[in-house]
Scaffold this motif. Structure first.
Motif, PDB file in Angstrom:
ATOM      1  N   GLN A  46     -24.904 -15.214  48.234  1.00 50.09           N
ATOM      2  CA  GLN A  46     -23.682 -14.617  47.388  1.00 50.09           C
ATOM      3  C   GLN A  46     -22.959 -15.650  46.785  1.00 50.09           C
ATOM      4  O   GLN A  46     -22.781 -15.813  45.678  1.00 50.09           O
TER       5      GLN A  46
ATOM      6  N   ARG B 272     -25.449 -16.984  44.090  1.00 49.82           N
ATOM      7  CA  ARG B 272     -25.148 -16.183  42.649  1.00 49.82           C
ATOM      8  C   ARG B 272     -24.111 -16.526  41.949  1.00 49.82           C
ATOM      9  O   ARG B 272     -23.952 -16.652  40.784  1.00 49.82           O
ATOM     10  N   ARG B 273     -22.870 -16.608  42.656  1.00 46.25           N
ATOM     11  CA  ARG B 273     -21.737 -17.054  41.991  1.00 46.25           C
ATOM     12  C   ARG B 273     -21.738 -18.313  41.291  1.00 46.25           C
ATOM     13  O   ARG B 273     -21.194 -18.545  40.234  1.00 46.25           O
TER      14      ARG B 273
ATOM     15  N   SER C 111     -23.730 -18.219  38.340  1.00 45.61           N
ATOM     16  CA  SER C 111     -23.361 -17.594  37.011  1.00 45.61           C
ATOM     17  C   SER C 111     -22.276 -18.464  36.286  1.00 45.61           C
ATOM     18  O   SER C 111     -22.069 -18.113  35.193  1.00 45.61           O
TER      19      SER C 111
ATOM     20  N   ILE D 131     -16.291 -22.974  46.186  1.00 43.86           N
ATOM     21  CA  ILE D 131     -16.835 -21.309  45.787  1.00 43.86           C
ATOM     22  C   ILE D 131     -17.070 -21.242  47.458  1.00 43.86           C
ATOM     23  O   ILE D 131     -17.885 -21.821  48.313  1.00 43.86           O
TER      24      ILE D 131
ATOM     25  N   ASP E  96     -17.297 -17.509  50.645  1.00 44.71           N
ATOM     26  CA  ASP E  96     -17.858 -15.991  50.645  1.00 44.71           C
ATOM     27  C   ASP E  96     -16.630 -15.266  50.885  1.00 44.71           C
ATOM     28  O   ASP E  96     -16.633 -14.183  50.574  1.00 44.71           O
TER      29      ASP E  96
ATOM     30  N   LEU F 236     -12.853 -19.790  44.137  1.00 45.16           N
ATOM     31  CA  LEU F 236     -13.571 -18.650  43.730  1.00 45.16           C
ATOM     32  C   LEU F 236     -14.151 -18.395  45.150  1.00 45.16           C
ATOM     33  O   LEU F 236     -14.530 -19.051  46.105  1.00 45.16           O
TER      34      LEU F 236
ATOM     35  N   ALA G 275     -17.012 -15.504  46.607  1.00 48.24           N
ATOM     36  CA  ALA G 275     -18.253 -14.919  46.105  1.00 48.24           C
ATOM     37  C   ALA G 275     -18.266 -13.296  46.097  1.00 48.24           C
ATOM     38  O   ALA G 275     -18.875 -12.860  45.450  1.00 48.24           O
TER      39      ALA G 275
ATOM     40  N   ARG H 173     -14.714 -11.535  41.313  1.00 43.88           N
ATOM     41  CA  ARG H 173     -15.023 -12.214  40.146  1.00 43.88           C
ATOM     42  C   ARG H 173     -13.476 -12.862  39.660  1.00 43.88           C
ATOM     43  O   ARG H 173     -13.577 -13.488  38.519  1.00 43.88           O
TER      44      ARG H 173
END
Length: 257
Positions: free
Chosen positions: A81, A84-85, A88, A228, A230, A249, A251, A254
């Motif tokens: 996760q 992926r974040r 992006s 970042i 989770d 941020l 995961a 948004r």
């Protein structure tokens, strides 16, 4: 549940409770004592636990890092996760650095076929990204660290000094008030140089790395722009990030916190 899934769950239980018994494993996963014992033997072979009479505990020393191939076997959903974040945030035209951590590899696996340039000293990252036709890959050359599959040495650091990139994605063993830490000094020196060469430094760390301190410090909190993870960290850790002007941020959402 497959054995690899149980092994991850057993380790998560140990991290929270410090010890586990065979009876607890049987109850938690509805398995026989023989199966529970086989799981513990497997974890002991991977040097993830110490078996005790009737159960297991975590090793006292946590400075040993399993080989890269063994760590890849236990890449968690949380790391995927986070990867992926992170992916992006990469846009066409970006120049980026990817270090050698398994969480950063999850970012490489999630990265689309973008027209951007990736610099890395990781054999695995380069192999994954080679399937993406639009990417330009700069693999840093040096001495091969066979167990963890990265290239290191003075030649890597000197070559890094020639690049100035938009973003660096960095993994950690621990991130705490003491800064960013890992186990191996040669890897830490390379991470330090990667951080110096980037306009934006993005640290990828699952919740088990937060508040943890490893052997070798390669950067201070003030060197980080974005973390970042989770799940939302405890308030004390969020306050620490705020004090050091680090954006956060998670995961699973948004919006930044």
């Amino acid at each position: 549940m497959y054995q690899e899934e149980r092994l991850l769950a057993i380790l998560e239980f140990l991290k929270k409770n410090n010890r586990i018994t065979v009876e607890q494993i049987c109850t938690l996963f509805d398995i026989s004592r023989d199966t529970a014992r086989r799981d513990l033997v497997k974890l002991e072979e991977e040097k993830s636990i110490i078996r005790t009479r009737g159960g297991a505990i975590l090793p006292l020393a946590q400075n040993h890092v399993p080989s890269y191939s063994n760590r890849l076997k236990t890449v968690s959903n949380e790391k995927e996760q986070i990867g992926r974040r992170a992916a992006s945030l990469i846009s066409p035209g970006d120049t980026i650095i990817l270090d050698t951590s398994t969480t950063v590899q999850a970012c490489a696996e999630s990265l689309g076929d973008l027209d951007c340039t990736v610099i890395t000293n990781s054999i695995n990252q380069a192999e994954i990204l080679s399937a993406k036709q639009s990417l330009n890959i700069q693999l840093l050359g040096g001495t091969l660290q066979k167990e963890h599959r990265y290239l290191y040495g003075l030649s890597v650091i000197e070559k890094l000094s020639e690049y100035h990139v938009d973003k660096a994605f960095i993994g950690v063993l621990g991130v705490s008030e003491k800064g960013l830490t890992n186990v191996h000094e040669e890897d830490g020196e390379i991470k330090r140089k990667m951080i110096e060469q980037a306009k934006q430094v993005i640290v990828l760390a699952d919740h088990t790395k937060l508040g943890k301190t490893g052997f070798f410090k390669y950067a201070s909190l003030k060197d980080i722009d974005l973390l970042i993870t989770d799940r939302t960290p405890p308030k004390a850790f969020r306050d620490l990030l705020t004090e050091n002007n680090i954006d956060l941020l998670t995961a699973d959402e948004r919006d930044d916190i």
